[in-house]
Design a protein around this motif. Structure first.
Motif, PDB file in Angstrom:
ATOM      1  N   VAL A 194       0.759  -1.174  -0.022  1.00 21.11           N
ATOM      2  CA  VAL A 194       0.022   0.038  -0.219  1.00 21.11           C
ATOM      3  C   VAL A 194       0.965   1.178   0.183  1.00 21.11           C
ATOM      4  CG1 VAL A 194      -1.573   1.406   1.319  1.00 21.11           C
ATOM      5  CG2 VAL A 194      -1.883  -1.198   1.046  1.00 21.11           C
ATOM      6  N   GLU A 195       1.830   1.283   0.905  1.00 15.44           N
ATOM      7  CA  GLU A 195       2.891   2.383   0.924  1.00 15.44           C
ATOM      8  C   GLU A 195       3.517   2.694  -0.548  1.00 15.44           C
ATOM      9  OE1 GLU A 195       3.050   4.591   3.244  1.00 15.44           O
ATOM     10  OE2 GLU A 195       1.463   3.420   4.547  1.00 15.44           O
ATOM     11  N   ALA A 196       3.744   1.318  -1.114  1.00 17.95           N
ATOM     12  CA  ALA A 196       4.469   1.681  -2.379  1.00 17.95           C
ATOM     13  C   ALA A 196       3.620   2.155  -3.508  1.00 17.95           C
ATOM     14  CB  ALA A 196       4.933   0.166  -2.991  1.00 17.95           C
ATOM     15  N   VAL A 197       2.286   1.929  -3.348  1.00 19.77           N
ATOM     16  CA  VAL A 197       1.394   2.560  -4.328  1.00 19.77           C
ATOM     17  C   VAL A 197       1.250   4.005  -4.299  1.00 19.77           C
ATOM     18  CG1 VAL A 197      -0.826   2.572  -5.048  1.00 19.77           C
ATOM     19  CG2 VAL A 197       0.044   0.283  -4.638  1.00 19.77           C
ATOM     20  N   ARG A 198       1.437   4.540  -2.745  1.00 16.02           N
ATOM     21  CA  ARG A 198       1.256   5.683  -2.819  1.00 16.02           C
ATOM     22  C   ARG A 198       2.330   6.543  -2.955  1.00 16.02           C
ATOM     23  NH1 ARG A 198      -0.903   5.651   3.636  1.00 16.02           N
ATOM     24  NH2 ARG A 198      -2.976   4.942   3.093  1.00 16.02           N
ATOM     25  N   ALA A 199       3.446   5.679  -3.076  1.00 10.94           N
ATOM     26  CA  ALA A 199       4.942   6.384  -3.294  1.00 10.94           C
ATOM     27  C   ALA A 199       4.807   6.411  -4.903  1.00 10.94           C
ATOM     28  CB  ALA A 199       6.044   5.593  -3.049  1.00 10.94           C
ATOM     29  N   GLY A 200       4.133   5.949  -5.615  1.00 13.81           N
ATOM     30  CA  GLY A 200       4.298   6.310  -7.242  1.00 13.81           C
ATOM     31  C   GLY A 200       5.087   5.417  -7.755  1.00 13.81           C
ATOM     32  N   GLU A 201       6.047   6.213  -8.673  1.00 13.61           N
ATOM     33  CA  GLU A 201       7.106   5.471  -9.232  1.00 13.61           C
ATOM     34  C   GLU A 201       8.192   5.190  -8.595  1.00 13.61           C
ATOM     35  OE1 GLU A 201       7.260   4.587 -12.394  1.00 13.61           O
ATOM     36  OE2 GLU A 201       5.248   5.098 -12.807  1.00 13.61           O
ATOM     37  N   SER A 202       8.545   5.902  -7.509  1.00 13.97           N
ATOM     38  CA  SER A 202       9.668   5.559  -6.695  1.00 13.97           C
ATOM     39  C   SER A 202       9.271   4.461  -5.730  1.00 13.97           C
ATOM     40  CB  SER A 202       9.919   6.945  -5.750  1.00 13.97           C
ATOM     41  OG  SER A 202       8.832   7.203  -5.208  1.00 13.97           O
ATOM     42  N   GLY A 203       8.249   4.015  -5.576  1.00 14.77           N
ATOM     43  CA  GLY A 203       7.786   2.881  -4.679  1.00 14.77           C
ATOM     44  C   GLY A 203       7.590   1.611  -5.447  1.00 14.77           C
ATOM     45  N   LYS A 204       7.899   1.629  -6.841  1.00 18.74           N
ATOM     46  CA  LYS A 204       7.704   0.645  -7.450  1.00 18.74           C
ATOM     47  C   LYS A 204       8.467  -0.775  -7.081  1.00 18.74           C
ATOM     48  CE  LYS A 204       5.464   2.493 -11.811  1.00 18.74           C
ATOM     49  NZ  LYS A 204       5.423   2.697 -13.018  1.00 18.74           N
ATOM     50  N   GLY A 205       9.656  -0.548  -7.023  1.00 20.99           N
ATOM     51  CA  GLY A 205      10.838  -1.519  -6.543  1.00 20.99           C
ATOM     52  C   GLY A 205      10.505  -2.017  -5.258  1.00 20.99           C
ATOM     53  N   PHE A 206       9.999  -1.164  -4.463  1.00 22.38           N
ATOM     54  CA  PHE A 206       9.866  -1.743  -3.028  1.00 22.38           C
ATOM     55  C   PHE A 206       8.417  -2.539  -2.993  1.00 22.38           C
ATOM     56  CE2 PHE A 206       7.759  -0.700   1.210  1.00 22.38           C
ATOM     57  CZ  PHE A 206       9.039  -1.209   1.812  1.00 22.38           C
ATOM     58  N   ALA A 207       7.551  -2.065  -3.827  1.00 20.65           N
ATOM     59  CA  ALA A 207       6.256  -2.842  -4.116  1.00 20.65           C
ATOM     60  C   ALA A 207       6.486  -4.372  -4.509  1.00 20.65           C
ATOM     61  CB  ALA A 207       5.379  -2.256  -4.942  1.00 20.65           C
ATOM     62  N   VAL A 208       7.701  -4.523  -5.404  1.00 22.02           N
ATOM     63  CA  VAL A 208       7.943  -5.852  -5.867  1.00 22.02           C
ATOM     64  C   VAL A 208       8.514  -6.835  -4.710  1.00 22.02           C
ATOM     65  CG1 VAL A 208       9.633  -7.197  -7.272  1.00 22.02           C
ATOM     66  CG2 VAL A 208       8.312  -5.131  -8.337  1.00 22.02           C
ATOM     67  N   VAL A 209       9.353  -5.927  -3.954  1.00 15.41           N
ATOM     68  CA  VAL A 209      10.030  -6.784  -2.811  1.00 15.41           C
ATOM     69  C   VAL A 209       8.730  -7.122  -1.886  1.00 15.41           C
ATOM     70  CG1 VAL A 209      11.583  -6.446  -0.870  1.00 15.41           C
ATOM     71  CG2 VAL A 209      12.280  -5.334  -3.025  1.00 15.41           C
ATOM     72  N   ALA A 210       7.907  -6.162  -1.507  1.00 14.22           N
ATOM     73  CA  ALA A 210       6.971  -6.456  -0.632  1.00 14.22           C
ATOM     74  C   ALA A 210       6.198  -7.725  -1.143  1.00 14.22           C
ATOM     75  CB  ALA A 210       6.147  -5.392  -0.458  1.00 14.22           C
ATOM     76  N   THR A 211       5.856  -7.737  -2.527  1.00 19.29           N
ATOM     77  CA  THR A 211       5.191  -8.974  -3.059  1.00 19.29           C
ATOM     78  C   THR A 211       5.686 -10.294  -2.871  1.00 19.29           C
ATOM     79  OG1 THR A 211       4.116  -7.467  -4.731  1.00 19.29           O
ATOM     80  CG2 THR A 211       4.026  -9.870  -5.184  1.00 19.29           C
ATOM     81  N   GLU A 212       7.284 -10.382  -2.853  1.00 14.27           N
ATOM     82  CA  GLU A 212       7.968 -11.616  -2.865  1.00 14.27           C
ATOM     83  C   GLU A 212       7.792 -12.252  -1.436  1.00 14.27           C
ATOM     84  OE1 GLU A 212       9.297 -13.461  -4.919  1.00 14.27           O
ATOM     85  OE2 GLU A 212       8.480 -12.070  -6.938  1.00 14.27           O
ATOM     86  N   ILE A 213       7.916 -11.043  -0.427  1.00  9.32           N
ATOM     87  CA  ILE A 213       7.992 -11.382   0.965  1.00  9.32           C
ATOM     88  C   ILE A 213       6.448 -11.841   1.164  1.00  9.32           C
ATOM     89  CG2 ILE A 213       7.893 -10.399   3.152  1.00  9.32           C
ATOM     90  CD1 ILE A 213      10.151  -8.318   2.405  1.00  9.32           C
ATOM     91  N   ARG A 214       5.672 -11.264   0.475  1.00  6.59           N
ATOM     92  CA  ARG A 214       4.201 -11.978   0.955  1.00  6.59           C
ATOM     93  C   ARG A 214       4.132 -13.297   0.598  1.00  6.59           C
ATOM     94  NH1 ARG A 214      -1.553  -9.328  -1.265  1.00  6.59           N
ATOM     95  NH2 ARG A 214      -2.830 -10.829  -0.005  1.00  6.59           N
ATOM     96  N   LYS A 215       4.905 -13.745  -0.619  1.00  5.92           N
ATOM     97  CA  LYS A 215       4.773 -15.063  -1.101  1.00  5.92           C
ATOM     98  C   LYS A 215       5.633 -15.924  -0.174  1.00  5.92           C
ATOM     99  CE  LYS A 215       4.455 -13.750  -6.015  1.00  5.92           C
ATOM    100  NZ  LYS A 215       5.061 -13.882  -7.595  1.00  5.92           N
ATOM    101  N   LEU A 216       6.496 -15.502   0.268  1.00  3.16           N
ATOM    102  CA  LEU A 216       7.386 -16.367   1.184  1.00  3.16           C
ATOM    103  C   LEU A 216       6.606 -16.474   2.409  1.00  3.16           C
ATOM    104  CD1 LEU A 216      11.041 -14.654   0.651  1.00  3.16           C
ATOM    105  CD2 LEU A 216      10.153 -16.849  -0.023  1.00  3.16           C
ATOM    106  N   ALA A 217       6.042 -15.540   2.974  1.00  4.19           N
ATOM    107  CA  ALA A 217       5.174 -15.709   4.109  1.00  4.19           C
ATOM    108  C   ALA A 217       4.068 -16.640   3.793  1.00  4.19           C
ATOM    109  CB  ALA A 217       4.685 -14.309   4.597  1.00  4.19           C
ATOM    110  N   ASP A 218       3.353 -16.534   2.756  1.00  5.68           N
ATOM    111  CA  ASP A 218       2.423 -17.636   2.569  1.00  5.68           C
ATOM    112  C   ASP A 218       2.838 -19.152   2.490  1.00  5.68           C
ATOM    113  OD1 ASP A 218       0.373 -15.683   2.235  1.00  5.68           O
ATOM    114  OD2 ASP A 218       0.710 -15.504   0.161  1.00  5.68           O
TER     115      ASP A 218
END
Length: 601
Positions: A459-483
């Protein structure tokens, strides 16, 4: 006339028997006495002669040592080895000093001194002494520079042997040998000493005065002897055993035949030893005596024993004749008494013969009965032994069963220990499983929290816009690992639940096994107690069977002894009956012999 001749024959036989009975022991005793006495006398004579040879050899050895010391003393005279004294002493004074040594009675007949070239420079009174440089003793001293004694030398003038000793004269100032001094001792001096000793030892014995003595030099020749004609001859020409005795080099005695007159002689050989400072001269001494002289006491002993035996035989013959006359007179009365007694004995023997026959019959029946009883006792003993053997086998089997039960108890005890160990391990496994479940729950909670954090990060990455895209990818991968972690934790929880179920089942089975083991122990102990009771009962049976067997065997042995005794009694009864018959026959013969003896005497 016939009775008289028979009576005379009996008397002669008695006399001859008495003489033989008395003289044979005397002859045997005399013979043994002669043999032992001869051995002792022979040993004594040999030892005495050997002591004479050793004594003579020691005397000669001491004589040589004295010559050696004297010549050394003469060589150290100041008039010889000190040039200052020699120059102040006149020749006559020097000669007087040498003459004093000659006249002192030590056996010297001359003393001479020669320079190192062999020229005589001083001598005692007498004929001039020349050619000293050619003598063996002079050359030996010059060669070794030591005192010496050489082999005896025969004089060309007198034909007598003499012993020479020589020593170097050393100047005390320069230490050089300046002369050689020599002494001369005729062998007659040794002969006189030997004769004096022999006279003192043999004053009361004419036989021992005939003893011969011989001195032999290292070449094997006589240089001194009792008989002067033997001097200078080879010892082997007179004594055939000389070479053998000389080779042995020790004191020895043998009997040899004199090659001159053929008489037997007792020869004693002894080597003459010299001191370590003197050369080995190889001298020896021989003492000789005729065997007919030294062994004469043995002949005297034989004659004395023969005379004694003859006198004893004569005395015993007279006594035997007297006793035989008295004996033949009393025999007649004895024969009449024997004839009367033999008739009475014959009647008694007939009565004993009838009684012995009755005893023999009774003993024979007893022997048969005892033999049958013995066979029965043996059979009873055999059966008792068989029963004891069977009981012993049963006892062994019972012991084996008891041992097997004991082994089973040990195995069950081991199994109980193993089941207890398994139960302990299951409890530990249950504890470890609980810990794994707790960790899995913790992991699942961590995965949920990580997932929430990953969503917030997206959510925070979306708010950040373009600068938060890379952080969004990392968050996604962490979520997969958590699952995936949550999914793995769920699987682990499922496995832990299955393990709990298995542990519960195993615990139930282990409890059942423990109960079964306890029941098996109780059953095995009951079986062991039962086997122990059986073993105790069988053991009592074995003891009773052995006691019965022992008693039966003793009874059988006792019966065998009784049978043997009865058999011996039977045999004795038979022999008694037979003996009585023989006695009866003997009494008849005794009666006839008494009648015949009565007619003879």
């Amino acid at each position: 006339m016939i009775k008289k001749n028979k009576n005379l024959s009996l008397r002669i036989k008695a006399i001859v028997f008495a003489i033989a009975l008395s003289t044979i022991p005397v002859i045997l005793t005399g013979t043994m006495t002669y043999v032992f006495a001869t051995e002792n006398l022979t040993d004594y004579v040999i030892k005495y002669q050997e002591s004479r040879a050793i004594s003579t050899a020691n005397e000669v050895s001491n004589f040589l040592f004295e010559r050696y010391l004297d010549v050394k003393e003469l060589a150290n005279l100041a008039i010889l080895n000190d040039s200052r004294v020699s120059k102040t002493t006149s020749t006559s004074q020097k000669q007087a000093l040498l003459d004093k040594y000659v006249k002192e009675g030590k056996g010297y007949d001359s003393i001479a001194v020669a320079d190192v070239k062999g020229n005589t420079i001083l001598q005692s009174s007498g004929e001039p002494i020349t050619d000293l440089g050619e003598r063996e003793y002079f050359q030996e001293v010059i060669k070794t520079n030591r005192p010496t004694i050489v082999q005896p030398r025969k004089s060309f003038i007198t034909g007598e042997y003499a012993i020479f000793a020589a020593a170097p004269v050393v100047d005390i100032n320069t230490g050089k040998t300046i002369a050689v001094i020599r002494t001369r001792t005729p062998t007659a001096y040794l002969n006189r000493n030997y004769e004096q000793n022999q006279y003192q030892l043999t004053q009361n014995s004419e036989t021992l005065r005939k003893e011969e003595y011989h001195l032999i030099d290292g070449t094997g020749k006589f240089f001194s002897a009792t008989e002067s004609e033997q001097v200078s001859r080879d010892a082997g020409s007179d004594f055939s055993v000389f070479a053998k005795l000389q080779a042995q080099k020790k004191i020895n005695s043998v009997i040899d035949i004199d090659r001159i007159d053929g008489a037997k002689q007792l020869i004693t050989y002894a080597p003459i030893e010299t001191s370590k400072n003197l050369p080995a001269l190889g001298w020896s001494v021989i003492i000789a005596n005729d065997t007919k002289d030294v062994f004469a006491p043995q002949k005297d002993l034989l004659y004395a024993l023969m005379t004694g035996v003859g006198i004893t035989a004569a005395v015993v013959s007279a006594i035997a004749t007297f006793l035989a006359n008295r004996t033949t007179r009393s025999v007649n009365g004895i024969v009449r008494a024997i004839a009367s007694s033999s008739s009475q004995i014959a009647v008694t023997v007939e009565q004993q013969e009838r009684i012995a026959s009755q005893q023999l019959y009774a003993v024979d029946r007893t022997a048969s009965t005892m033999e049958e009883l013995g066979e029965s006792s043996k059979a009873c003993a055999s059966q008792a032994e068989a029963a004891a053997f069977g009981a012993a086998q049963a006892l062994e089997l019972t012991a084996g069963g008891s041992q097997a039960v004991d082994n089973t108890l040990k195995e069950i005890a081991t199994l109980a220990e193993n089941v207890g160990a398994i139960q302990k391990q299951i409890l530990r496994l249950s504890e470890q499983t609980d810990r794994i479940g707790n960790i899995s729950t913790l992991v699942s909670d961590l995965a949920n929290q990580t997932n929430m954090l990953a969503i917030n990060a997206a959510v925070e990455a979306v708010r950040a816009g373009e600068s938060g895209k890379g952080f969004a990818v990392v968050a996604t991968e962490i979520r997969k690992l958590a699952d995936k972690s949550k999914e793995s934790a769920s699987k682990i929880n499922a496995l832990v639940a299955d393990i709990h179920k298995a542990i519960v089942s195993t615990t139930i089975v282990t409890d059942d096994g423990t109960k079964t083991v306890k029941n098996g122990v109780k059953i095995a102990r009951k079986a062991s107690d039962a086997f122990a009771g059986v073993a105790e009962a069988i053991d009592r049976i074995v003891l009773n069977s052995k006691q019965i067997s022992f008693t039966a065997r003793n009874q059988a042995l006792a019966i065998e002894d009784v049978v043997e005794s009865v058999n011996s009694l039977n045999l004795a009864a038979q022999e008694t009956a037979s003996g009585i018959s023989q006695v009866k026959l003997g009494i008849s013969q005794l009666d006839r012999a008494a009648q015949n003896l009565k007619s003879v005497v």
